[in-house]
Design an enzyme around this catalytic site. Sequence first.
Site, PDB file in Angstrom:
ATOM      1  N   LYS A  21      -0.057  48.334  42.631  1.00  0.00           N
ATOM      2  CA  LYS A  21      -0.693  49.761  42.412  1.00  0.00           C
ATOM      3  C   LYS A  21      -0.805  49.952  41.089  1.00  0.00           C
ATOM      4  O   LYS A  21      -2.043  50.390  40.595  1.00  0.00           O
ATOM      5  CB  LYS A  21       0.148  50.916  43.206  1.00  0.00           C
ATOM      6  N   ASP A  58       5.209  47.755  46.016  1.00  0.00           N
ATOM      7  CA  ASP A  58       5.106  46.914  44.983  1.00  0.00           C
ATOM      8  C   ASP A  58       3.667  45.802  45.449  1.00  0.00           C
ATOM      9  O   ASP A  58       3.516  44.862  45.218  1.00  0.00           O
ATOM     10  CB  ASP A  58       6.163  45.719  45.350  1.00  0.00           C
ATOM     11  N   LYS A  93      -1.343  47.881  38.775  1.00  0.00           N
ATOM     12  CA  LYS A  93      -2.560  47.013  38.113  1.00  0.00           C
ATOM     13  C   LYS A  93      -3.768  47.814  38.655  1.00  0.00           C
ATOM     14  O   LYS A  93      -4.635  47.987  37.613  1.00  0.00           O
ATOM     15  CB  LYS A  93      -2.649  45.547  38.585  1.00  0.00           C
ATOM     16  N   PRO A 107      15.436  39.874  44.387  1.00  0.00           N
ATOM     17  CA  PRO A 107      14.450  38.863  45.013  1.00  0.00           C
ATOM     18  C   PRO A 107      13.858  39.631  46.122  1.00  0.00           C
ATOM     19  O   PRO A 107      14.488  40.580  46.807  1.00  0.00           O
ATOM     20  CB  PRO A 107      15.259  37.729  45.555  1.00  0.00           C
ATOM     21  N   ALA A 163      10.357  53.665  41.292  1.00  0.00           N
ATOM     22  CA  ALA A 163       8.849  52.916  41.420  1.00  0.00           C
ATOM     23  C   ALA A 163       9.065  52.161  40.128  1.00  0.00           C
ATOM     24  O   ALA A 163       9.531  52.346  38.964  1.00  0.00           O
ATOM     25  CB  ALA A 163       7.829  53.935  41.280  1.00  0.00           C
ATOM     26  N   GLY A 164       8.254  51.047  40.410  1.00  0.00           N
ATOM     27  CA  GLY A 164       8.203  50.015  38.909  1.00  0.00           C
ATOM     28  C   GLY A 164       6.752  49.359  39.350  1.00  0.00           C
ATOM     29  O   GLY A 164       6.389  48.787  40.018  1.00  0.00           O
ATOM     30  N   HIS A 165       5.757  49.797  38.445  1.00  0.00           N
ATOM     31  CA  HIS A 165       4.336  49.692  38.391  1.00  0.00           C
ATOM     32  C   HIS A 165       3.856  48.686  37.028  1.00  0.00           C
ATOM     33  O   HIS A 165       4.096  49.466  36.109  1.00  0.00           O
ATOM     34  CB  HIS A 165       3.314  50.953  38.380  1.00  0.00           C
ATOM     35  N   GLN A 176       5.827  53.803  45.868  1.00  0.00           N
ATOM     36  CA  GLN A 176       6.494  53.053  47.204  1.00  0.00           C
ATOM     37  C   GLN A 176       5.233  52.789  47.985  1.00  0.00           C
ATOM     38  O   GLN A 176       4.214  52.331  47.586  1.00  0.00           O
ATOM     39  CB  GLN A 176       7.419  53.933  47.955  1.00  0.00           C
TER      40      GLN A 176
HETATM   41  P1  GDP Z   1       3.510  48.395  42.102  1.00  0.00           P
HETATM   42  O1  GDP Z   1       4.831  48.745  42.301  1.00  0.00           O
HETATM   43  O2  GDP Z   1       2.519  48.573  43.492  1.00  0.00           O
HETATM   44  O3  GDP Z   1       2.821  48.647  40.971  1.00  0.00           O
HETATM   45  O4  GDP Z   1       3.568  46.572  42.235  1.00  0.00           O
HETATM   46  P2  GDP Z   1       4.618  45.953  41.153  1.00  0.00           P
HETATM   47  O5  GDP Z   1       4.304  46.021  39.925  1.00  0.00           O
HETATM   48  O6  GDP Z   1       5.998  46.112  41.536  1.00  0.00           O
HETATM   49  O7  GDP Z   1       4.588  44.514  41.861  1.00  0.00           O
HETATM   50  C1  GDP Z   1       3.446  43.511  41.844  1.00  0.00           C
HETATM   51  C2  GDP Z   1       3.587  42.449  41.079  1.00  0.00           C
HETATM   52  O8  GDP Z   1       2.496  41.535  41.155  1.00  0.00           O
HETATM   53  C3  GDP Z   1       3.594  42.668  39.429  1.00  0.00           C
HETATM   54  O9  GDP Z   1       4.412  41.687  38.691  1.00  0.00           O
HETATM   55  C4  GDP Z   1       2.145  42.333  39.112  1.00  0.00           C
HETATM   56  O10 GDP Z   1       1.971  42.012  37.904  1.00  0.00           O
HETATM   57  C5  GDP Z   1       1.438  41.272  40.049  1.00  0.00           C
HETATM   58  N1  GDP Z   1       0.450  41.374  40.343  1.00  0.00           N
HETATM   59  C6  GDP Z   1      -0.499  42.311  40.787  1.00  0.00           C
HETATM   60  N2  GDP Z   1      -1.644  41.918  41.247  1.00  0.00           N
HETATM   61  C7  GDP Z   1      -1.553  40.336  41.246  1.00  0.00           C
HETATM   62  C8  GDP Z   1      -2.296  39.249  41.714  1.00  0.00           C
HETATM   63  O11 GDP Z   1      -3.585  39.545  42.174  1.00  0.00           O
HETATM   64  N3  GDP Z   1      -1.630  37.934  41.489  1.00  0.00           N
HETATM   65  C9  GDP Z   1      -0.512  37.584  41.152  1.00  0.00           C
HETATM   66  N4  GDP Z   1      -0.103  36.635  41.307  1.00  0.00           N
HETATM   67  N5  GDP Z   1       0.313  38.970  40.786  1.00  0.00           N
HETATM   68  C10 GDP Z   1      -0.292  40.159  40.837  1.00  0.00           C
HETATM   69  P1  IMO Z   2       6.859  50.878  44.067  1.00  0.00           P
HETATM   70  O1  IMO Z   2       6.284  52.212  43.435  1.00  0.00           O
HETATM   71  C1  IMO Z   2       9.488  48.845  46.695  1.00  0.00           C
HETATM   72  C2  IMO Z   2      13.046  50.697  48.466  1.00  0.00           C
HETATM   73  C3  IMO Z   2      14.267  50.481  47.810  1.00  0.00           C
HETATM   74  C4  IMO Z   2      14.909  50.791  49.432  1.00  0.00           C
HETATM   75  C5  IMO Z   2      14.366  52.053  49.783  1.00  0.00           C
HETATM   76  C6  IMO Z   2      14.906  53.531  49.084  1.00  0.00           C
HETATM   77  O2  IMO Z   2       7.059  50.080  42.675  1.00  0.00           O
HETATM   78  O3  IMO Z   2       6.115  50.340  44.954  1.00  0.00           O
HETATM   79  P2  IMO Z   2      15.274  54.569  47.049  1.00  0.00           P
HETATM   80  O4  IMO Z   2      15.509  54.277  45.737  1.00  0.00           O
HETATM   81  O5  IMO Z   2      13.897  55.281  47.161  1.00  0.00           O
HETATM   82  O6  IMO Z   2      16.481  55.353  47.566  1.00  0.00           O
HETATM   83  O7  IMO Z   2      15.055  53.218  47.731  1.00  0.00           O
HETATM   84  O8  IMO Z   2      12.875  51.890  49.323  1.00  0.00           O
HETATM   85  N1  IMO Z   2      12.079  51.193  47.403  1.00  0.00           N
HETATM   86  C7  IMO Z   2      10.829  50.208  46.814  1.00  0.00           C
HETATM   87  N2  IMO Z   2      10.649  49.171  47.245  1.00  0.00           N
HETATM   88  N3  IMO Z   2       8.817  49.199  45.750  1.00  0.00           N
HETATM   89  C8  IMO Z   2       9.180  50.604  45.368  1.00  0.00           C
HETATM   90  O9  IMO Z   2       8.310  51.553  44.540  1.00  0.00           O
HETATM   91  C9  IMO Z   2      10.181  51.268  45.877  1.00  0.00           C
HETATM   92  N4  IMO Z   2      10.739  52.271  45.845  1.00  0.00           N
HETATM   93  C10 IMO Z   2      11.870  52.382  46.648  1.00  0.00           C
HETATM   94  O10 IMO Z   2      14.226  49.129  47.706  1.00  0.00           O
HETATM   95  O11 IMO Z   2      14.978  49.854  50.210  1.00  0.00           O
HETATM   96 MG    MG Z   3       6.736  48.010  42.208  1.00  0.00          MG
END
Ligand code: GDP
Ligand code: IMO
Ligand code: MG
Length: 423
Positions: A17, A14, A19, A304, A40-42, A224
């Site tokens: 990536k 998280d 973005k 959270p 994953a959630g991007h 991840q």
């Molecule tokens: P990923 O899994 O690495 O792609 O990251 P996620 O999407 O799960 O989580 C990153 C969160 O931070 C998302 O809600 C983005 O929209 C947000 N985000 C990314 N860059 C920034 C930043 O520079 N500032 C803020 N406030 N939010 C950001």
């Molecule tokens: P992105 O790509 C944050 C964490 C889970 C758990 C552990 C194992 O969005 O950054 P799994 O479902 O793989 O068996 O979970 O890894 N986890 C992540 N935490 N971002 C992720 O992906 C994650 N994918 C898995 O919360 O602790």
């Molecule tokens: Mg994510």
Amino acid sequence: MTKVDVLLGLQWGDEGKGKIVDVLAPKYDVVARFQGGPNAGHTLEFDGKKHVLHQIPSGIFREKTKNIIGNGVVLDPIVLKREIEGVADKFGLNLYDNLFISKKAQLIIPTHRLLDQAYETAKGVNKIGSTLKGIGPTYQDKIGRQGLRVGDILSPNFKEKFEHLTQIHFSILKDHAIEYNWVELSEQFFTAVEFIKKFKLIESEYFINQELESGSTILAEGAQGSLLDIDFGSYPFVTSSNTVTAGACTGLGVAPKHIGQVYGIFKAYSTRVGSGPFPTELLDEEGERMRKEGNEFGSTTGRPRRCGWIDLPSLKYSIMINGVTQLLMMKADVLSIFPTIKICTHYKLENGESTTLLPYELVNEKITPVYTEMPGWQTNVKGIRKEEMPVALENYINFLEKELQVPITMVSTGPDRTQTIYR
Ligand code: GDP
Ligand code: IMO
Ligand code: MG
């Protein structure tokens, strides 16, 4: 021949990536996912719209980019169908021409998700905090040499292969109290399988190497983070794949000599979702404020996220394992609320020793982070231009750069595509 650049998270996922892949994608002909799956959630934000991708690579919103789901990925057809329909509804995008799926990617079948639940429940208080998307059980079957691959859906006896594997799974599930409606689950699965047959199912290792041969630029998108890596993460509180640079080689069929830039991405602080060690975690009101300001709630599960200060020993470790050539710092805007910023420079172990190395016993030993403090910038930096960067933020970046010995070439100051500073 061109090279494959790799972008990956240096913390516990998280980092932002999605973005950054979206920001960089216009420079690339191909974006490829190499591991992980729907865990994953991007998140991407542009033109006032926010969208979360789980299995589709984050280059999908750039018209000319080809997007590949590589062999190292575990793919859930049900989730993929929902995702593809989602981008079609919301953005009018049709992915028939620019989404390519490796025939060697492993299939997540509905029993893998049930097993994930069963194993987590059985672990009780020691649960991993898995996203329950079936990731672990699918990789288990891959390594156990009994998994199903995307290419198998084209085989005339796919149904038999599916039934054979589900029988193995049912024999395990019978000892667990998991409720499910099998008729519904298998129907959903086969509908999704028919749906993905309409897409380009390819030998992605040939495809990628031919692209390199013809001079295309390729970006590998990690999922991840390095501290969740199956080998180098805080085992057993990890995911089930190699999230590090080496994973891009095995997950795409790219030789190590063809790896170019390695973009390491980190938040200006730290977060973690799920269980496991987190040395700089803030369990107080400060952590609560960080979570609120950073909107730190899981993109996949809504849970959270645990929050804390930046952790240099773990970042140095990730930089070493990945061979990071450029650093990208995210979410600088979130720290604006703090008058003082803390930076963990080393750890104090139970025996009193001080170290900058990540100890083997991260799980059972109590390690105490030792902090350096710097004044915060305390001004809104969301979407600022490079020339507007406050001195305190510049100082923070310079300090990290000096400690980490890798240039920080990009700073993100907001979730939108445009809120990005190139240094
Ligand atoms: P990923 O899994 O690495 O792609 O990251 P996620 O999407 O799960 O989580 C990153 C969160 O931070 C998302 O809600 C983005 O929209 C947000 N985000 C990314 N860059 C920034 C930043 O520079 N500032 C803020 N406030 N939010 C950001
Ligand atoms: P992105 O790509 C944050 C964490 C889970 C758990 C552990 C194992 O969005 O950054 P799994 O479902 O793989 O068996 O979970 O890894 N986890 C992540 N935490 N971002 C992720 O992906 C994650 N994918 C898995 O919360 O602790
Ligand atoms: Mg994510």
